[in-house]
Scaffold this motif. Structure first.
Motif, PDB file in Angstrom:
ATOM      1  N   TYR A 169      19.823   6.574  14.825  1.00 24.72           N
ATOM      2  CA  TYR A 169      20.176   5.793  16.016  1.00 24.72           C
ATOM      3  C   TYR A 169      19.214   6.093  17.173  1.00 24.72           C
ATOM      4  O   TYR A 169      18.808   5.183  17.898  1.00 24.72           O
ATOM      5  N   ASP A 170      18.850   7.377  17.333  1.00 22.48           N
ATOM      6  CA  ASP A 170      17.864   7.743  18.355  1.00 22.48           C
ATOM      7  C   ASP A 170      16.532   7.031  18.088  1.00 22.48           C
ATOM      8  O   ASP A 170      15.895   6.503  18.996  1.00 22.48           O
ATOM      9  N   ILE A 171      16.137   7.032  16.831  1.00 15.49           N
ATOM     10  CA  ILE A 171      14.860   6.428  16.444  1.00 15.49           C
ATOM     11  C   ILE A 171      14.927   4.915  16.612  1.00 15.49           C
ATOM     12  O   ILE A 171      13.982   4.301  17.132  1.00 15.49           O
ATOM     13  N   ALA A 207       7.920   6.843  16.474  1.00 15.02           N
ATOM     14  CA  ALA A 207       9.112   7.266  17.218  1.00 15.02           C
ATOM     15  C   ALA A 207       9.591   8.629  16.726  1.00 15.02           C
ATOM     16  O   ALA A 207       9.860   9.529  17.533  1.00 15.02           O
ATOM     17  N   LEU A 208       9.675   8.801  15.418  1.00 12.29           N
ATOM     18  CA  LEU A 208      10.117  10.065  14.846  1.00 12.29           C
ATOM     19  C   LEU A 208       9.212  11.212  15.290  1.00 12.29           C
ATOM     20  O   LEU A 208       9.685  12.261  15.726  1.00 12.29           O
ATOM     21  N   ALA A 209       7.910  11.003  15.196  1.00  8.57           N
ATOM     22  CA  ALA A 209       6.951  12.049  15.562  1.00  8.57           C
ATOM     23  C   ALA A 209       6.970  12.342  17.057  1.00  8.57           C
ATOM     24  O   ALA A 209       6.546  13.419  17.486  1.00  8.57           O
ATOM     25  N   GLY A 210       7.487  11.419  17.848  1.00  7.64           N
ATOM     26  CA  GLY A 210       7.532  11.602  19.298  1.00  7.64           C
ATOM     27  C   GLY A 210       8.681  12.475  19.782  1.00  7.64           C
ATOM     28  O   GLY A 210       8.685  12.918  20.936  1.00  7.64           O
ATOM     29  N   PHE A 211       9.640  12.744  18.927  1.00  7.51           N
ATOM     30  CA  PHE A 211      10.771  13.588  19.312  1.00  7.51           C
ATOM     31  C   PHE A 211      10.411  15.058  19.141  1.00  7.51           C
ATOM     32  O   PHE A 211       9.776  15.435  18.158  1.00  7.51           O
ATOM     33  N   VAL A 227       8.427   3.284  13.288  1.00  4.46           N
ATOM     34  CA  VAL A 227       9.466   4.288  13.040  1.00  4.46           C
ATOM     35  C   VAL A 227       8.837   5.675  12.975  1.00  4.46           C
ATOM     36  O   VAL A 227       9.359   6.633  13.552  1.00  4.46           O
ATOM     37  N   PHE A 228       7.697   5.788  12.308  1.00  7.37           N
ATOM     38  CA  PHE A 228       7.042   7.099  12.230  1.00  7.37           C
ATOM     39  C   PHE A 228       6.600   7.565  13.614  1.00  7.37           C
ATOM     40  O   PHE A 228       6.780   8.735  13.962  1.00  7.37           O
ATOM     41  N   GLY A 285      10.637  -4.007  22.466  1.00  7.63           N
ATOM     42  CA  GLY A 285      11.296  -5.003  23.303  1.00  7.63           C
ATOM     43  C   GLY A 285      12.255  -5.894  22.554  1.00  7.63           C
ATOM     44  O   GLY A 285      12.564  -7.003  22.996  1.00  7.63           O
ATOM     45  N   ARG A 286      12.730  -5.424  21.413  1.00  9.73           N
ATOM     46  CA  ARG A 286      13.726  -6.162  20.630  1.00  9.73           C
ATOM     47  C   ARG A 286      14.593  -5.152  19.914  1.00  9.73           C
ATOM     48  O   ARG A 286      14.168  -4.029  19.658  1.00  9.73           O
ATOM     49  N   ARG A 287      15.806  -5.571  19.588  1.00 10.81           N
ATOM     50  CA  ARG A 287      16.743  -4.659  18.937  1.00 10.81           C
ATOM     51  C   ARG A 287      16.337  -4.406  17.490  1.00 10.81           C
ATOM     52  O   ARG A 287      16.092  -5.330  16.728  1.00 10.81           O
ATOM     53  N   VAL A 288      16.283  -3.130  17.138  1.00 16.12           N
ATOM     54  CA  VAL A 288      16.014  -2.723  15.762  1.00 16.12           C
ATOM     55  C   VAL A 288      17.273  -2.038  15.249  1.00 16.12           C
ATOM     56  O   VAL A 288      17.800  -1.123  15.890  1.00 16.12           O
TER      57      VAL A 288
END
Length: 154
Positions: free
Chosen positions: A50-52, A39-43, A36-37, A61-64
């Motif tokens: 929802y974006d994250i 992904a967040l830092a990648g924006f 999660v971090f 490769g799986r739904r979070v």
């Protein structure tokens, strides 16, 4: 403007600083929290849960579920790893998680970019006004909406 003397982290340094801060808070740095971090830092702009969740789902490769991401983001905000942009219901990674300070966001209504600045003179006035009103404001967040220089020129 009073400037804070702190190091702004990026990339691997940011992830290490976030992990270290979370562990100092007595929490675990799990694989899901790391994902999660990341992904967040990648924006480049504030991102919704929802974006994250979508970014983490694509990476793993799986739904979070967004609910899981919201819980982690709440923890990140509490531990100072992330900041919540209230008016956008979105989050940004805190580039200096070891420094507790007030937060001022300048948010562009056109492109969505959020710039974070520190100004202790401004926030100390907000704290003082809150105190005079009998209100405790341990870490105020101020949001200013408008148009950034790039969009104003376009």
């Amino acid at each position: 403007m009073i400037r804070h003397d702190h190091k702004l982290h990026e990339g691997a340094s940011l992830k290490r600083a976030a992990r270290d801060r979370l562990v100092r808070e007595g929490e675990q740095w799990t694989d899901m929290r790391a994902a999660v971090f990341d992904a967040l830092a990648g924006f480049e702009k504030p991102a919704s849960a929802y974006d994250i969740a979508e970014a983490v789902s694509n990476t793993q490769g799986r739904r979070v579920a967004a609910n899981s991401v919201y819980r982690i983001l709440d923890l990140f905000v509490t531990a100072n790893l992330a900041r919540r942009v209230e008016s956008a219901n979105a989050y940004v990674a805190n580039q200096h998680p070891g420094c507790l300070h007030d937060c001022i966001f300048l948010i562009c209504d056109t492109c969505g970019q959020a710039v974070h600045i520190d100004d202790d003179n401004l926030t100390s006035g907000v704290r003082e006004a809150a105190k005079e009103a009998g209100f405790s404001a341990p870490r105020p967040v101020i949001e200013v909406r408008g148009t950034c220089g790039d969009c104003r020129v376009s």
